[in-house]
Structures are given as structure tokens and as C-alpha cells.
Write an enzyme that holds these catalytic residues in place. Structure first.
Site, PDB file in Angstrom:
ATOM      1  N   HIS A   1     -11.711  12.302   0.531  1.00 59.96           N
ATOM      2  CA  HIS A   1     -11.850  10.922   0.984  1.00 59.96           C
ATOM      3  C   HIS A   1     -11.929  10.794   2.494  1.00 59.96           C
ATOM      4  CE1 HIS A   1     -11.454   6.621   0.798  1.00 59.96           C
ATOM      5  NE2 HIS A   1     -10.301   6.596   1.416  1.00 59.96           N
TER       6      HIS A   1
ATOM      7  N   ARG B   1      -0.686   9.400  -0.429  1.00 60.62           N
ATOM      8  CA  ARG B   1      -1.828   9.969  -1.145  1.00 60.62           C
ATOM      9  C   ARG B   1      -1.704  11.461  -1.414  1.00 60.62           C
ATOM     10  NH1 ARG B   1      -6.653   6.587   1.962  1.00 60.62           N
ATOM     11  NH2 ARG B   1      -6.245   4.647   0.827  1.00 60.62           N
TER      12      ARG B   1
ATOM     13  N   HIS C   1      -8.150  11.444  -2.012  1.00 57.36           N
ATOM     14  CA  HIS C   1      -7.697  10.158  -2.539  1.00 57.36           C
ATOM     15  C   HIS C   1      -7.371  10.363  -4.008  1.00 57.36           C
ATOM     16  CE1 HIS C   1      -7.543   5.955  -3.600  1.00 57.36           C
ATOM     17  NE2 HIS C   1      -7.682   5.615  -2.340  1.00 57.36           N
TER      18      HIS C   1
ATOM     19  N   LEU D   1     -14.877   5.577  -5.203  1.00 56.14           N
ATOM     20  CA  LEU D   1     -13.505   5.186  -4.881  1.00 56.14           C
ATOM     21  C   LEU D   1     -13.026   4.013  -5.740  1.00 56.14           C
ATOM     22  CD1 LEU D   1     -11.019   5.170  -2.898  1.00 56.14           C
ATOM     23  CD2 LEU D   1     -12.334   3.604  -1.483  1.00 56.14           C
TER      24      LEU D   1
ATOM     25  N   GLU E   1      -6.753   2.136  -3.620  1.00 57.48           N
ATOM     26  CA  GLU E   1      -5.290   2.219  -3.700  1.00 57.48           C
ATOM     27  C   GLU E   1      -4.670   0.835  -3.926  1.00 57.48           C
ATOM     28  OE1 GLU E   1      -3.687   4.986  -0.958  1.00 57.48           O
ATOM     29  OE2 GLU E   1      -1.961   3.750  -0.482  1.00 57.48           O
TER      30      GLU E   1
ATOM     31  N   GLN F   1      -7.965  14.734   3.385  1.00 57.19           N
ATOM     32  CA  GLN F   1      -7.275  13.856   2.444  1.00 57.19           C
ATOM     33  C   GLN F   1      -8.024  13.723   1.127  1.00 57.19           C
ATOM     34  OE1 GLN F   1      -6.536   9.369   3.156  1.00 57.19           O
ATOM     35  NE2 GLN F   1      -4.549  10.351   3.058  1.00 57.19           N
TER      36      GLN F   1
ATOM     37  N   ARG G   1      -2.871  10.776   6.282  1.00 53.00           N
ATOM     38  CA  ARG G   1      -3.035   9.387   6.694  1.00 53.00           C
ATOM     39  C   ARG G   1      -2.528   8.452   5.601  1.00 53.00           C
ATOM     40  NH1 ARG G   1      -6.673   5.409   5.590  1.00 53.00           N
ATOM     41  NH2 ARG G   1      -8.225   6.697   4.554  1.00 53.00           N
TER      42      ARG G   1
ATOM     43  N   PHE H   1       0.845  -1.188   0.000  1.00 53.60           N
ATOM     44  CA  PHE H   1       0.000   0.000   0.000  1.00 53.60           C
ATOM     45  C   PHE H   1       0.884   1.244   0.000  1.00 53.60           C
ATOM     46  CE2 PHE H   1      -4.539   1.120   0.754  1.00 53.60           C
ATOM     47  CZ  PHE H   1      -5.112  -0.007   0.203  1.00 53.60           C
TER      48      PHE H   1
END
Lengths: 249, 571
Positions: free
Chosen positions: B348, B280, B233, B243, B246, B231, B383, B117
């Protein structure tokens, strides 16, 4: 919006404080070619008539809130393209449920049925965290994975001819989810659930209409689950004559 | 008025709320827990999370690596004691979920599999194909059914915290089905209501993500912390904002521009060797720069770039990313097996939230918060993907245990003042119902709020536009009290809910704008065009926004740094 097109929506309305029976109301609104049925309802709610009530949230077909009848068929409205329909689209609450208001149906009955199949891992002795995760091979996972994909959207109950006649019928989603735990290599609760399945109004009520699997938006195939659950419940019952009961005791 | 009594009251039935409920009843065999949610728990937005949940599992990984990745990802604004606790608890919590039946994907030997990730230096993201939030939520919800002492109040919307003598003692809630107000009393309350993405027009969030818990705490005088960090995304579908996980990049997907160029590799966007597996904030900025430079693709919902999965092949896509394939087909009309997916950055997640300590406790005795609605803080200014599902478990459990401990030592006291407050609240809500005298439409104010927030507090922010957001939000806060409502009915009146949610969002949006305008530096997700560098001397601190009748009040709070001293954030 250069390609503005209009469609007529015939929406079922019901307010228990005012209406004896449901009625319909018509709205003709501009629609975009890429809209889903839910987009049209939200447009009506925001711009035309703030009194209409419907449930929705994720608008990506995973939260299970927005099931309704579209032209008489149970659909997740957030993933149902408007362009599949003509100039007139009928939207009504899911069938086979009591209606609370407009397009909102009562789920309490389902939740009681759902709980009765013990949709959780049952073990004689719970494993300690320190022991780490259980081993489960991809094959063992595959055995139940499909039945764990149910989003509780209730389309299968709306489509089921047995639910229509026998409202107490445990129903496709609850059976599929109970069966999902019976097939899980980590679970030891099959005996308890099979006892539920052998009770009245459960797996033996199913008439194999297969409607549940046809309307399921997640390919859970609850009809297959019911068939398998039935067989396993019978086998378990026969085995109980030969070997002492396994499980919680 | 109906009154219900429990030991603790949990508001929100998603990942954090359900985990807190289970932790509380397991910690205290006699505990009675109210679980209050405006939707049925399985509809909670945890359901939409896709890619995975982080927790060290592989032999080549370590807690220290997870700690360092998270702190670095946060641009050094995370509290390091919280991060330490988080990485240590993460594997245990994910193991518990495994014991409860979560269908984690496996390797051939049957061990839990982990995937790569963004911003993580080792594979440590547990996954169940690409429907991790869905499986975690349903596992938690179904497991919660085992406990009769968890009493659910489904489709009940909390409108106020009931506070007496400086201690929280319950909530006032609107029963959506009946249209009546009720008091649900408890000696501690946990807010676990998730994020506030709907303050923005273009978001991965479901329509229920309206910052309710943040607004409840804010109006009770509790500070909101680090709200400026929103955030984006990098990979949402244009138009809908749906979405695309990721994990698509974790499994090897490429981000390409109109010319088919992998710009995260060919150009310097600060992600170095990590390329598509950068964090991100950086990838979102890279995409916006590509679009600004004219290397995007034109579409009906603005310019976008492509996420290319074709080289992964159909078998891998079907095994690891089947949901991405379905979503792309249904909502973008493309099959990722044979075509690239149109994507652009989309709101996001809120790094900020209700200011709590490591126990989830707020400054108001008895009040706790966990999950996205809280800021404990472990995410700092940015994050890392797959840390938030685990955060719901780790800090949901801790808040549940701490809240039940607090409740055990707290006395009930007199109920009269609480019921009087609830009665006042009932009058306020009743006045709103079918309020025809107002002059403003819900949808109109919502549109203005969302547009202003996108313009002022987007991926890149300027002082002038942030101050404009502050000005407009203050004005909207006034206008929200002049709403016109059409629906006077009692039963399942969703219009009144929407009006209450809008008021919550305006408060939260104002806190975001105020905090953003005050942070004259760039850090993590807060990329300020007028102040491009990070400025540790002046701004290595948390920001706090507190409600006052005269408007938001700004303050600051030190960051807890234990052993990882701030350094330049380079990958």
C-alpha cells in the site's frame, strides 16, 4: 485458468505521423471471466502489441483516465465487465474529442472550459485559518455534494449531442462543477459564475437529451445541474435589476 | 530543444505537489511555478485514498496524543521533531482545505466530523464519506487553477535532474504528446511523485506508482532512507488489490476467518483491546498467520479472510462507506450489506523515500521532496492510517515555501551546461524508442521483479529470500538496459514511458531489498523471521541507500528522539 475463453477485440488505431484517418486492428486473446475491458487492453499491450496506446491508472473507477467507447458507448473501461459483451468487442476513443493517438483523446479544450467556470471557492474576504472551519450543516453539504463527485472522465462529453454539434459548448461536467460551487454555502462567487453561464455556448445550449446523466459512472446527474444552473442564472439576472450585484467588487 | 524557465519546478501533481505549488505562489507573489506531471493532476494517485486525513479536532483529543500515537505506531523510528511539527500543522492544513471547499462530512451542528482509525487513541480522522483522497485532490487541483503563476506541464515525464556546480537547476522531461524532450529550468526543484507500489505484484497502487522521484534522486546521488519499510494494508481485494478502506474498521467492521471467528479479539496478535483498530503492520501479520494456520478461505487468487460490515446496516454503510459498497460489488461481486468482503494484505505505502530534513530539503542544494516519495521522516517503520494525506499537505506546504525561499537567493548561472545535459538525455531517450535490438520484454522483467519482491520482501521476510531479492534486482538492473521496444512512433508513445518506469522501479526495488536484508531485527512493517525481536541497541537508526556505479551503498543515520523514549510497542 481452466475456464479459458477467447474474445476478439477490434481496436481503433491512429498515429498522426502515419495515418490519414483512424483504422482498426483485431486481436483475439484469452480472457478471464472476471476481467474488465481494461484488463484485456492491458493484456494486449503487455503480451501482444506494445505499440497500442491508452490511458489508465487506478483501475478502481476514481481517477477518470480510462474512458473509451466500448461497442459505441462511452464507458470507464476499468469498471466495465467483459462478460457483458459477446465474442467481439469494439474499443474506440471517446467521441467528440480530437484524437491524439489510438485511444488517447485531447483534454485541453475541456480544461479551458473547466477553468472558465471558476471551480474554486470565491469569497469577498478570505477566512483566516485561525478562525477555524466554516460551519456547514449536513443539509447544506447535501445541496452540492452530488455535483462534487465528478471525476472528469469525459464520458458525458462523448455522449452529449450538443457537444457533437457545437464543440465550444461548455458541456456537462464543467457546468455541473461550476454549479457545485454556486450551491456551496461557503461560496460567494455565484454572480461571477452566473455571468459565465449566461454567455454564449453555455447552459442555454443544452437540449435536455439527458445523455450525460445516463452515461455518468458516478451518478453526478449533470443534466439536473444544467437545469438548475439555468434557472439560477436567470433569477440572478432578474435580481440584478432590483438589487446591486453581490460578490467580488 | 525547447527551454522553459521558472523560479521553481515541482515534479508531481498529486496532493503534495499541488499543495507545494499553492504554498509557493502564496508565499511569493511574484513566484513562477512549473508543475510537471506525467498525468493530468486529477489522475494522480492521491485520488484513490479513501478513509481520511488525521488532525486533532475533538475536545477530548490533544496534539500530544497524536504525537504519541504516531511515534508508537512508527515503532520509534520516526523523527520526533518532524512528528511534533506534523501534528501541530495538521489541523491548520485540514482547515485550509475546508476553506477551499473540501466537502468534509459534518455532524448535525455543521462541525467537521471525525472518525476512528487504526492506532489512533482518539477520533481525529477528517473524512468526506470514503472518498477523501478524491475530494482532497480535486479541491487542491481546482483551487490551483486560481493561480496563473502555476504553469502546468501535463503529461510530461521527467527523466533526469539537471545539476550544475553541485546545485539542482531544473529537469529534463519527455513531452509524451509530442515525443520530444525539453528542459524545464528553475532555481529549485521539488519531487512529489508519490510511492512505488508497482514494484510489487499485488498492490492498492495505480499503475502510475513507479517510484519515479525516488529513482531520479537516487541516480543524482541522494540517499533513499528507510526503504525496507513497506506497508501492507490489511484489507485489499484478492486479485486486483483494490483498497477497502481502514475506515471500514473505524466505523465498526470486523475481520473474521473461515470459521467466522474474530481472531483479532480471540487470539493474541499484540493489538490488545484495539482489536480491528490495531495498527496496519500488526493486523496484516495476524491475517497472514490465520491464513498460514489454514483458517483462511480458498480463492482463485490465493487464500483470504473476510471483512464483515453486515452488522453496520445499510444506512450506515451508505452514509459512511458508499464507495466500499460500490467497489465490493463491482470488483468482488459481493454486497457488503448482506455478505462479508474477501480481503487480504496488500502492498500500500512506502514509509521510506528520499532522505530529507524537516524542511523537505535533500543533501543536494535546491532539491526538495514531499509526500510519499520523501522520507522526512514521520512514519518510521510503520505509518498510521490517515496520517499520509495530511503529510502531503503539511510537508508539501513546507517544501513549497522553503523551495521558493531558496530560489530567491540562488543565481541562475550559465544555462549551457544544463542544456548540454538535457541534450544528452534527449539522445538517450531517442535511442530507446523502438529499440528492436534488445532481447528483453518489458512485461517479462516487470513480472520477475514483482514476483521476487513479493517473495523476498513480503509481510514476513527471511534473510535468505531477502538476499535472493538483492541478487535478482542487481541482475535485473543490467537486463533493463537490454529492453526490446516495438513502438518507434513519437506521438503518445506509452511503451517508452513504461520502459522508463520499469528502470525506475528496478532501482527502487533494489534499494528496498538491500535495506531490508541489512536490518537484522523486526520493527514495524519489517518482520524478519530470522530476527523476531526489535533490537534498539544495533538498529535504532535510519538506513540510507546510496547509488554508486558498483551497486548500492548502505549507511545509517541517527533517529531524532526528543521526549518519547523507546519502549515495548504493546497495545
Amino acid at each position: 485458468m481452466s475456464d479459458v475463453q477467447k474474445k476478439k477485440f477490434v481496436v481503433t488505431r491512429f498515429d498522426p505521423d502515419k495515418d490519414e484517418v483512424p483504422k482498426t486492428q483485431e486481436y483475439t486473446i484469452p480472457v478471464r471471466p472476471d476481467w474488465k475491458v481494461l484488463d484485456a487492453l492491458n493484456y494486449i499491450k503487455d503480451e501482444v502489441d506494445g505499440t497500442i496506446s491508452h490511458r489508465w491508472s487506478c483501475r478502481m473507477a476514481v481517477c477518470g483516465s480510462c474512458g473509451m467507447l466500448v461497442n459505441g458507448e462511452p464507458k470507464l473501461t476499468c469498471s466495465t465487465p467483459l462478460d457483458e459483451y459477446g465474442d467481439e468487442v469494439h474499443v474506440a476513443p471517446l467521441s467528440n474529442f480530437p484524437v491524439i493517438r489510438d485511444l488517447v483523446v485531447d483534454l485541453e479544450g475541456f480544461l479551458d472550459k473547466f477553468k472558465s467556470v471558476k471551480p474554486w471557492i470565491v469569497r469577498a474576504k478570505e477566512k483566516a485559518v485561525e478562525e477555524g472551519p466554516c460551519r456547514q450543516t449536513p443539509e447544506e453539504l447535501h445541496a452540492f455534494k452530488q455535483f462534487s463527485m465528478c471525476i472528469n472522465c469525459m464520458l458525458c462529453y462523448a455522449a452529449c449531442p450538443v457537444v457533437a454539434n457545437v464543440p465550444e459548448f461548455l458541456g456537462p461536467a464543467a457546468i455541473a462543477l461550476g454549479h457545485r460551487y454556486n450551491l456551496d454555502s461557503r461560496d460567494e462567487g455565484a454572480a461571477e459564475r452566473n455571468e459565465v453561464f449566461r454567455g454564449e455556448g453555455t447552459v442555454y445550449e443544452c437540449s435536455y437529451a439527458n445523455e450525460c446523466s445516463e452515461v455518468c459512472p458516478k451518478n453526478v446527474d449533470p443534466a439536473a445541474a444544467i437545469n438548475q444552473a439555468k434557472l439560477l442564472a436567470v433569477l440572478d439576472w432578474m435580481k440584478s435589476f432590483v438589487t446591486p450585484r453581490r460578490g467580488g467588487e | 530543444m525547447e527551454v522553459f524557465r521558472h523560479d521553481i519546478v515541482i515534479v508531481g501533481g498529486g496532493g503534495a505537489g499541488l499543495r507545494a505549488a499553492i504554498a509557493a505562489v502564496e508565499a511569493d507573489p511574484k513566484a513562477s511555478v512549473a508543475l510537471v506531471s506525467k498525468v493530468y493532476p486529477m489522475r494522480s494517485h492521491t485520488v484513490s485514498a479513501e478513509g481520511g486525513a488525521a488532525g486533532v479536532a475533538a475536545p477530548d483529543d490533544s496534539l500530544e496524543m497524536h504525537f504519541k500515537d504516531t511515534v508508537k505506531g512508527s515503532d520509534f523510528l520516526a523523527d520526533q521533531d518532524c512528528v511534533d511539527y506534523f501534528v501541530e500543522q495538521a489541523p491548520k492544513e485540514l482547515t485550509l482545505l475546508e476553506h477551499w471547499g473540501c466537502p468534509w462530512s459534518r455532524d448535525e451542528e455543521g462541525r467537521v466530523a471525525v472518525r476512528a482509525f487504526g492506532g489512533m487513541t482518539a477520533k481525529r480522522t477528517w473524512f468526506a464519506a470514503d472518498k477523501v483522497g478524491f475530494h482532497m485532490l480535486h479541491t487542491l487541483f481546482q483551487t490551483s487553477m486560481r493561480y496563473d503563476r502555476i504553469v502546468r506541464y501535463d503529461e510530461q515525464f521527467v527523466t533526469k535532474l539537471l545539476v550544475d556546480g553541485g546545485v539542482v537547476k531544473g529537469v529534463a522531461a519527455l513531452d509524451v504528446r509530442e515525443g520530444t524532450m525539453r528542459a524545464i529550468l528553475g532555481r529549485a526543484v521539488i519531487l512529489a511523485t508519490g510511492g512505488a507500489g508497482k514494484c510489487f505484484p499485488f498492490t492498492t497502487n495505480g499503475t502510475i506508482k513507479t517510484g519515479d522521484g525516488m529513482a531520479l534522486a537516487y541516480r543524482a546521488g541522494i540517499a533513499l532512507k528507510d526503504m525496507e519499510f513497506v506497508q501492507y494494508h490489511p484489507t485489499g481485494l484478492p486479485g486486483t488489490g483494490i483498497l477497502i478502506t481502514e475506515a471500514s474498521r473505524g466505523e465498526g467492521g470486523h475481520v473474521i476467518n473461515a470459521q467466522g471467528e474474530r481472531f483479532l479479539v480471540t487470539r493474541d496478535y499484540g493489538v490488545g483491546q484495539k482489536a480491528e483498530l490495531g495498527p496496519r503492520d500488526m493486523i496484516s501479520r495476524a491475517i497472514m498467520q490465520e491464513i498460514a494456520a489454514g483458517r483462511g478461505i480458498k480463492g482463485p487468487y490465493g487464500d483470504y479472510v473476510h471483512l464483515d460490515l453486515r452488522h453496520l446496516g445499510e444506512a450506515k454503510i451508505m452514509e459512511r462507506l458508499p464507495f466500499v459498497r460500490t467497489l465490493s460489488k463491482t470488483y468482488a461481486g459481493v454486497d457488503p450489506v448482506s455478505e462479508p468482503i474477501p480481503i487480504r494484505p496488500v502492498v500500500h505505502y512506502m514509509m521510506g523515500g528520499i532522505d530529507t530534513n524537516i524542511d523537505g530539503a535533500t543533501a543536494l542544494p535546491g532539491l526538495y521532496a514531499a509526500g510519499e516519495t520523501a522520507c522526512v521522516s514521520m512514519n518510521g517503520a510503520n505509518r498510521l492510517g490517515s496520517n499520509s494525506l495530511t503529510e502531503c499537505l503539511v510537508f508539501g506546504a513546507r517544501a513549497g515555501i522553503r523551495a521558493i525561499e531558496f530560489a530567491r537567493g540562488a543565481s541562475v548561472g550559465s544555462e549551457a551546461p544544463l542544456l548540454a545535459q538535457a541534450q544528452e538525455e534527449a539522445t538517450r531517450i531517442e535511442d530507446l524508442r523502438g529499440r528492436r535490438k534488445g532481447g528483453e520484454k518489458i512485461a517479462q522483467i516487470r513480472r520477475e521483479m514483482q514476483k521476487t519482491m513479493e517473495e523476498g520482501c513480503g509481510v514476513y521476510r527471511e534473510q535468505a529470500s531477502m538476499h535472493e531479492s538483492v541478487r535478482v534486482m542487481a541482475q535485473l538492473r543490467g537486463r533493463v538496459s537490454d529492453l526490446q521496444l516495438e513502438d518507434a512512433s513519437k506521438v503518445f508513445n506509452t511503451e517508452i514511458l513504461t520502459a522508463l518506469e520499469l528502470a525506475n522501479m528496478v532501482d527502487v526495488a533494489e534499494a528496498i531489498a538491500v535495506a531490508a536484508a541489512a536490518r537484522r531485527e523486526s520493527r514495524g512493517a519489517h518482520a524478519c523471521s530470522d530476527y523476531k525481536a526489535r533490537n534498539d541497541q544495533e538498529f535504532l537508526h535510519h538506513s540510507l541507500v546510496t547509488f554508486t556505479p558498483g551497486g548500492p551503498h548502505l549507511d545509517r543515520k541517527p533517529v531524532t528522539i526528543t521526549r518519547f523514549q523507546p519502549e515495548e510497542r504493546k497495545y
